[in-house]
Structures are given as structure tokens and as C-alpha cells.
Scaffold this motif. Structure first.
Motif, PDB file in Angstrom:
ATOM      1  N   ALA A 109      35.690  45.781  51.062  1.00 39.32           N
ATOM      2  CA  ALA A 109      34.268  46.031  51.270  1.00 39.32           C
ATOM      3  C   ALA A 109      33.551  44.843  51.893  1.00 39.32           C
ATOM      4  CB  ALA A 109      33.600  46.383  49.939  1.00 39.32           C
ATOM      5  N   SER A 110      34.259  43.780  52.139  1.00 42.30           N
ATOM      6  CA  SER A 110      33.633  42.643  52.800  1.00 42.30           C
ATOM      7  C   SER A 110      34.370  42.402  54.105  1.00 42.30           C
ATOM      8  CB  SER A 110      33.700  41.408  51.899  1.00 42.30           C
ATOM      9  OG  SER A 110      35.039  40.996  51.752  1.00 42.30           O
ATOM     10  N   LEU A 111      33.948  41.426  54.832  1.00 41.05           N
ATOM     11  CA  LEU A 111      34.585  41.157  56.126  1.00 41.05           C
ATOM     12  C   LEU A 111      35.829  40.295  55.980  1.00 41.05           C
ATOM     13  CD1 LEU A 111      31.440  40.573  58.347  1.00 41.05           C
ATOM     14  CD2 LEU A 111      32.840  42.628  58.134  1.00 41.05           C
ATOM     15  N   GLY A 112      36.160  39.898  54.757  1.00 36.45           N
ATOM     16  CA  GLY A 112      37.337  39.069  54.534  1.00 36.45           C
ATOM     17  C   GLY A 112      38.590  39.898  54.319  1.00 36.45           C
ATOM     18  N   ASP A 113      39.677  39.212  54.016  1.00 32.13           N
ATOM     19  CA  ASP A 113      40.966  39.876  53.811  1.00 32.13           C
ATOM     20  C   ASP A 113      41.348  39.984  52.343  1.00 32.13           C
ATOM     21  OD1 ASP A 113      40.873  39.309  56.462  1.00 32.13           O
ATOM     22  OD2 ASP A 113      42.687  38.152  56.551  1.00 32.13           O
ATOM     23  N   VAL A 114      40.430  39.669  51.436  1.00 29.88           N
ATOM     24  CA  VAL A 114      40.770  39.626  50.021  1.00 29.88           C
ATOM     25  C   VAL A 114      41.000  41.042  49.510  1.00 29.88           C
ATOM     26  CG1 VAL A 114      40.024  38.925  47.735  1.00 29.88           C
ATOM     27  CG2 VAL A 114      39.416  37.543  49.713  1.00 29.88           C
ATOM     28  N   THR A 115      42.228  41.314  49.152  1.00 29.72           N
ATOM     29  CA  THR A 115      42.541  42.613  48.567  1.00 29.72           C
ATOM     30  C   THR A 115      43.422  42.397  47.349  1.00 29.72           C
ATOM     31  OG1 THR A 115      44.431  42.901  50.035  1.00 29.72           O
ATOM     32  CG2 THR A 115      42.371  43.901  50.732  1.00 29.72           C
ATOM     33  N   ILE A 116      42.945  42.887  46.247  1.00 25.56           N
ATOM     34  CA  ILE A 116      43.707  42.891  45.001  1.00 25.56           C
ATOM     35  C   ILE A 116      43.636  44.322  44.508  1.00 25.56           C
ATOM     36  CG2 ILE A 116      43.708  42.143  42.596  1.00 25.56           C
ATOM     37  CD1 ILE A 116      42.817  39.452  43.411  1.00 25.56           C
ATOM     38  N   PRO A 117      44.743  44.889  44.065  1.00 32.38           N
ATOM     39  CA  PRO A 117      44.703  46.275  43.579  1.00 32.38           C
ATOM     40  C   PRO A 117      43.672  46.445  42.458  1.00 32.38           C
ATOM     41  CG  PRO A 117      46.972  45.480  43.757  1.00 32.38           C
ATOM     42  CD  PRO A 117      46.073  44.301  43.985  1.00 32.38           C
ATOM     43  N   MET A 118      43.013  47.596  42.448  1.00 38.28           N
ATOM     44  CA  MET A 118      41.975  47.868  41.451  1.00 38.28           C
ATOM     45  C   MET A 118      42.472  47.672  40.019  1.00 38.28           C
ATOM     46  SD  MET A 118      39.158  48.365  42.991  1.00 38.28           S
ATOM     47  CE  MET A 118      37.957  49.499  42.352  1.00 38.28           C
ATOM     48  N   PRO A 119      43.688  48.095  39.659  1.00 37.57           N
ATOM     49  CA  PRO A 119      44.132  47.861  38.271  1.00 37.57           C
ATOM     50  C   PRO A 119      44.174  46.374  37.905  1.00 37.57           C
ATOM     51  CG  PRO A 119      45.521  49.517  39.310  1.00 37.57           C
ATOM     52  CD  PRO A 119      44.651  48.930  40.397  1.00 37.57           C
ATOM     53  N   LEU A 124      41.556  41.733  35.133  1.00 37.87           N
ATOM     54  CA  LEU A 124      40.897  40.430  35.189  1.00 37.87           C
ATOM     55  C   LEU A 124      39.456  40.470  34.694  1.00 37.87           C
ATOM     56  CD1 LEU A 124      42.299  39.254  38.638  1.00 37.87           C
ATOM     57  CD2 LEU A 124      42.789  38.207  36.400  1.00 37.87           C
ATOM     58  N   GLY A 125      38.924  41.667  34.437  1.00 33.21           N
ATOM     59  CA  GLY A 125      37.573  41.774  33.892  1.00 33.21           C
ATOM     60  C   GLY A 125      36.503  42.168  34.875  1.00 33.21           C
ATOM     61  N   PHE A 126      36.887  42.531  36.094  1.00 35.94           N
ATOM     62  CA  PHE A 126      35.902  42.969  37.078  1.00 35.94           C
ATOM     63  C   PHE A 126      35.536  44.417  36.787  1.00 35.94           C
ATOM     64  CE2 PHE A 126      37.952  39.374  39.067  1.00 35.94           C
ATOM     65  CZ  PHE A 126      36.871  38.678  39.588  1.00 35.94           C
ATOM     66  N   ARG A 127      34.268  44.647  36.455  1.00 34.44           N
ATOM     67  CA  ARG A 127      33.809  45.977  36.070  1.00 34.44           C
ATOM     68  C   ARG A 127      32.755  46.540  37.020  1.00 34.44           C
ATOM     69  NH1 ARG A 127      37.694  45.350  33.562  1.00 34.44           N
ATOM     70  NH2 ARG A 127      38.020  45.535  31.340  1.00 34.44           N
ATOM     71  N   ILE A 128      32.168  45.671  37.841  1.00 37.10           N
ATOM     72  CA  ILE A 128      31.133  46.098  38.779  1.00 37.10           C
ATOM     73  C   ILE A 128      31.607  45.746  40.184  1.00 37.10           C
ATOM     74  CG2 ILE A 128      28.706  45.919  39.441  1.00 37.10           C
ATOM     75  CD1 ILE A 128      28.229  44.714  36.591  1.00 37.10           C
ATOM     76  N   MET A 129      31.608  46.734  41.055  1.00 33.49           N
ATOM     77  CA  MET A 129      32.039  46.528  42.433  1.00 33.49           C
ATOM     78  C   MET A 129      30.889  46.852  43.386  1.00 33.49           C
ATOM     79  SD  MET A 129      35.295  45.806  42.182  1.00 33.49           S
ATOM     80  CE  MET A 129      36.369  45.780  40.767  1.00 33.49           C
ATOM     81  N   ALA A 130      30.618  45.964  44.297  1.00 34.28           N
ATOM     82  CA  ALA A 130      29.591  46.194  45.314  1.00 34.28           C
ATOM     83  C   ALA A 130      30.277  46.417  46.654  1.00 34.28           C
ATOM     84  CB  ALA A 130      28.652  44.992  45.404  1.00 34.28           C
TER      85      ALA A 130
END
Length: 189
Positions: A109-119, A124-130
Motif C-alpha cells: 500500500a505504499s510506494l516501497g517494497d516492504v512486504t510481509i505476509p499478513m499472518p 507481530l501485533g499489527f492490527r491497523i492497516m492504512a
């Protein structure tokens, strides 16, 4: 108004557009902590979520962003958003060090290459995604495509020859039937 959360950033206010070209104008940690404490004190609904966002990663590095995030959480923020992470390992460090819940940009969702699978993000505790850019980019592309097809005298392939089903879908998405109902009750027919 029905809002469930507020995101408070450690950029100066009013926010400048410089952050779009990599110039972040970050306020001192103490000022951001004071903003969070004021938001917590002003909260009237205990379910209202206060998200503290730091943009310090880009100008000062991840360690400073983590230090600030810990101070923001200690000040009462319910969730933390460390922005401008450019590597998957940075997301992992944030998830391992900071208290949960966390917020991030949705994968891809950003212009970078950061991709980590949703699970893994969830673990890791990420509960809100923009996802602020993808809808904007899709809308922009669709509008360009529509006007190009009009200029060429062809039918827009997204809408097709009959635009009415999509028009009806827009009305449903916008809640038009409910608005008409309110209007009829309050203004007559």
C-alpha cells in the motif's frame, strides 16, 4: 461524528507537503507527548482509540523512532504507528519491541517494497492497516482511462456500454437510500 480513532503525528502543524519529497519537520518528543496527554484527557468515550504516529524514522533513524514511540505509548497512546519503514526487518523490530496494538501501511500500500505476509504482521501485533495511496492511484488511473476513452469516442472498459449498474452501486455505497429517507422525513416529499 462516529469516528473510532484519531491519528496524531509528530510533524509540525499545520502539516506541510514537504513530507512528500522526504523532508519531515518533526516536533520535539516533549511536544508530542503533551499532545497525546491532552488527547487522552479530552477523550469522552473510553473506546475511542488514540494512535500516535512518528515520522522520525526517515530523518533520525529507527532507534529514534522507537524511542519516541515508547514515550508516546507511555503518555497514553493506545496504538503506535511508526511510518516510513523501508525494510521488512524494520517492521519486525517495531513489532518485537513496541507494545501492541500497532499500525502500519498495508502490504503493497505504499510506494516501497516492504512486504510481509499478513499472518506475520498479525503475529507481530499489527492490527491497523492504512492504505492511503492504492485507492488514490486506482482512482486517478480510472479517471484518466475514462477521459481517454471519451476523447477517443470509445466506451470506458471499466463501466462498459451501460453505466447505470455502476451508478446504482455508487448510490448504494454512498448510502443514498438512507439519505433520501432522512430527507423525506425532515423536508417532506
Amino acid at each position: 461524528a462516529g469516528f473510532a480513532a484519531i491519528e496524531i503525528e509528530d510533524q509540525i502543524l499545520p502539516k506541510r507537503v514537504h513530507h512528500h519529497v522526504g523532508l519531515d519537520q518533526i516536533v520535539p518528543t516533549e511536544l508530542m507527548v503533551a499532545k497525546i496527554k491532552e488527547a487522552v484527557a479530552a477523550r469522552t468515550n473510553p473506546d475511542f482509540v488514540i494512535i500516535a504516529r512518528t515520522d522520525a524514522t526517515r530523518p533520525f533513524g529507527l532507534d529514534e523512532a522507537l524511542r519516541r514511540s515508547e514515550a508516546y505509548r507511555h503518555a497514553g497512546a493506545d496504538a503506535i504507528f511508526v511510518a516510513y519503514l523501508t525494510e521488512a526487518e524494520q517492521l519486525r523490530k517495531v513489532g518485537e519491541r513496541l507494545p501492541k496494538p500497532l499500525m502500519t501501511f498495508a502490504p503493497l500500500a505504499s510506494l516501497g517494497d516492504v512486504t510481509i505476509p499478513m499472518p506475520e504482521l498479525a503475529r507481530l501485533g499489527f492490527r491497523i492497516m492504512a492504505a492511503p495511496l492504492l485507492p488514490l492511484l486506482a482512482l486517478h488511473k480510472a479517471i484518466r482511462q475514462c477521459y481517454t476513452s471519451l476523447a477517443q469516442g470509445t466506451h470506458d472498459p471499466l463501466v462498459g456500454k451501460d453505466p447505470w449498474p455502476e451508478y446504482t452501486a455508487v448510490q448504494e455505497t454512498a448510502g443514498l437510500p438512507r439519505l433520501i429517507e432522512v430527507e423525506q422525513r425532515t423536508m417532506g416529499r
